[in-house]
Design a protein around this motif. Structure first.
Motif, PDB file in Angstrom:
ATOM      1  N   LYS A 111       1.007  -0.906   0.083  1.00 31.89           N
ATOM      2  CA  LYS A 111      -0.091   0.122  -0.142  1.00 31.89           C
ATOM      3  C   LYS A 111       0.750   1.150  -0.132  1.00 31.89           C
ATOM      4  O   LYS A 111       0.517   2.874  -0.694  1.00 31.89           O
TER       5      LYS A 111
ATOM      6  N   LYS B  76      -7.940   0.818  12.069  1.00 28.54           N
ATOM      7  CA  LYS B  76      -7.345   1.717  10.632  1.00 28.54           C
ATOM      8  C   LYS B  76      -6.265   1.588  11.116  1.00 28.54           C
ATOM      9  O   LYS B  76      -6.111   2.688  12.371  1.00 28.54           O
ATOM     10  N   ALA B  78      -5.024   4.467  10.490  1.00 25.95           N
ATOM     11  CA  ALA B  78      -5.261   6.357  10.529  1.00 25.95           C
ATOM     12  C   ALA B  78      -5.397   6.383  11.663  1.00 25.95           C
ATOM     13  O   ALA B  78      -5.208   7.315  12.550  1.00 25.95           O
ATOM     14  N   TYR B  90      -3.154  15.025   7.463  1.00 21.85           N
ATOM     15  CA  TYR B  90      -3.813  15.473   6.426  1.00 21.85           C
ATOM     16  C   TYR B  90      -4.794  16.800   6.057  1.00 21.85           C
ATOM     17  O   TYR B  90      -4.919  17.900   5.417  1.00 21.85           O
ATOM     18  N   GLU B 117      -4.422  12.737  -0.247  1.00 23.25           N
ATOM     19  CA  GLU B 117      -6.296  12.503  -0.799  1.00 23.25           C
ATOM     20  C   GLU B 117      -5.773  10.182  -0.475  1.00 23.25           C
ATOM     21  O   GLU B 117      -6.148   9.946   0.107  1.00 23.25           O
ATOM     22  N   GLY B 118      -5.053  10.054  -1.345  1.00 20.17           N
ATOM     23  CA  GLY B 118      -4.884   8.947  -1.575  1.00 20.17           C
ATOM     24  C   GLY B 118      -4.058   8.163  -0.774  1.00 20.17           C
ATOM     25  O   GLY B 118      -4.025   6.688   0.246  1.00 20.17           O
ATOM     26  N   LYS B 120      -4.666   9.611   3.052  1.00 23.92           N
ATOM     27  CA  LYS B 120      -5.291   9.202   3.516  1.00 23.92           C
ATOM     28  C   LYS B 120      -6.425   8.481   3.375  1.00 23.92           C
ATOM     29  O   LYS B 120      -6.709   7.153   4.499  1.00 23.92           O
ATOM     30  N   ASP B 121      -6.775   7.649   2.082  1.00 17.37           N
ATOM     31  CA  ASP B 121      -7.514   7.023   1.632  1.00 17.37           C
ATOM     32  C   ASP B 121      -7.059   5.487   1.541  1.00 17.37           C
ATOM     33  O   ASP B 121      -7.840   4.798   2.891  1.00 17.37           O
ATOM     34  N   MET B 122      -5.889   5.417   1.921  1.00 19.68           N
ATOM     35  CA  MET B 122      -5.444   4.192   2.121  1.00 19.68           C
ATOM     36  C   MET B 122      -5.000   4.424   4.030  1.00 19.68           C
ATOM     37  O   MET B 122      -5.562   2.582   3.803  1.00 19.68           O
ATOM     38  N   GLU B 124      -7.087   5.054   6.358  1.00 18.41           N
ATOM     39  CA  GLU B 124      -8.614   4.913   6.914  1.00 18.41           C
ATOM     40  C   GLU B 124      -9.002   3.865   6.047  1.00 18.41           C
ATOM     41  O   GLU B 124     -10.002   2.930   6.610  1.00 18.41           O
ATOM     42  N   ARG B 125      -8.574   2.758   4.418  1.00 19.47           N
ATOM     43  CA  ARG B 125      -8.692   1.476   4.811  1.00 19.47           C
ATOM     44  C   ARG B 125      -8.055   0.693   4.920  1.00 19.47           C
ATOM     45  O   ARG B 125      -8.944  -0.398   5.372  1.00 19.47           O
ATOM     46  N   THR B 126      -7.408   1.092   4.981  1.00 21.89           N
ATOM     47  CA  THR B 126      -6.573  -0.012   5.945  1.00 21.89           C
ATOM     48  C   THR B 126      -6.550  -0.589   7.253  1.00 21.89           C
ATOM     49  O   THR B 126      -6.511   0.203   8.727  1.00 21.89           O
TER      50      THR B 126
END
Ligand code: FES
Ligand code: FES
Lengths: 144, 144
Positions: A111, B76, B78, B90, B117-118, B120-122, B124-126
């Motif tokens: 990732k 997560k 995050a 962020y 943003e990429g 942040k997304d990563m 928050e998703r992991t």
DNA sequence: TTTAATTCGGATATTTTTATCCTTTTTATT
DNA sequence: AATAAAAAGGATAAAAATATCCGAATTAAA
């Protein structure tokens, strides 16, 4: 993300590019004022940029920092970042393992790698020219 | 990209998750050994993670750090980063302007924003769960 | 209730990053 | 040649991040 030194270096280089379009050299004092940075520290960073051939300087009376007009489109953000922060941003492991590796990956390797490649791409694609033009047109700002 | 403290925090939390699957609590000493980090410093980071409710601790004999099994899929990356490094990653401007803003952007705003943003997304998703499972299966490693 | 184990929290030390200061070297002008 | 202006470079200072140490508080077991 970037070190303070790197932030100052990027902003300074953009300002130098703008002034170089007008054919005038600039001093650390003028640069520091324009990008809102500590003057002496900024001067040190300019030295590093000169050593790495990102910008050039002329000592003595009527001297200052400049960048050849025809180099402005060729210089990429990556060149500036590399001159100051080195290449740890490209090669380093996101979790501090000795070496980022496909065969011995840290938990976030896959990732993190995607993000890092995106960043690398962006830095290598973005030219000093476009950054300088945006400042000139008032589309972006160097301080506040 | 991340601070040392954050790197240790992520690795420590993953190890705690693995041990919590087995129902055993772990000490800072054991954690530091497993993730190859300075013990006392790691202990401080663990305290911060407890304060932010990422992990929990039990004082006294037979105590240690743990994380409720049913929380592992919910935590997560995050959450860990936020507990230690805050949210500068962020909201901060890539070039250190006082505030990242659409109406007063720095020269790299648009491009930097996409990367951020990429990231942040990563984050928050992991989930902690997937990170821990990869370590258990030998697909990834916590040290060397 | 005592004891041993363990986290918590504060104080301190070390290292790195950021920042300043001052002298030397170089250069164009006078 | 003398002078003034400017970058270069070395030494030092301050701040932040990283790291260590130790006593106090808490807990389970004996
Ligand atoms: S091994 Fe950690 S990012 Fe590749
Ligand atoms: S203003 Fe700099 S990243 Fe948004």
């Amino acid at each position: 993300m970037f070190s303070k030194a790197c932030e100052y270096g990027i902003k300074a280089t953009i300002f130098i590019a703008i002034k170089s379009y007008e054919g005038v050299r600039v001093s650390p004092k003028e640069i520091a004022k324009e990008i809102d940075s500590p003057e002496a520290f900024t001067a040190k960073i300019l030295q590093a940029l000169v050593r790495h051939d990102v910008i050039s300087s002329l000592k003595g009376a009527y001297g200052g920092f400049e960048i050849a007009k025809d180099r402005i489109p060729l210089v990429k953000l990556a060149d500036i970042v590399n001159a100051i922060d080195g290449d740890a941003i490209y090669n380093g492991c996101g979790l501090g393992l000795h070496k980022c590796s496909e065969t011995h990956p840290c938990p976030v390797h896959d990732k993190f790698k995607a993000i890092r490649e995106g960043l690398k791409d962006m830095l290598e694609r973005t030219s000093l020219e476009e950054l300088a033009l945006d400042i000139k047109s008032g589309a972006s700002f160097l301080k506040v």
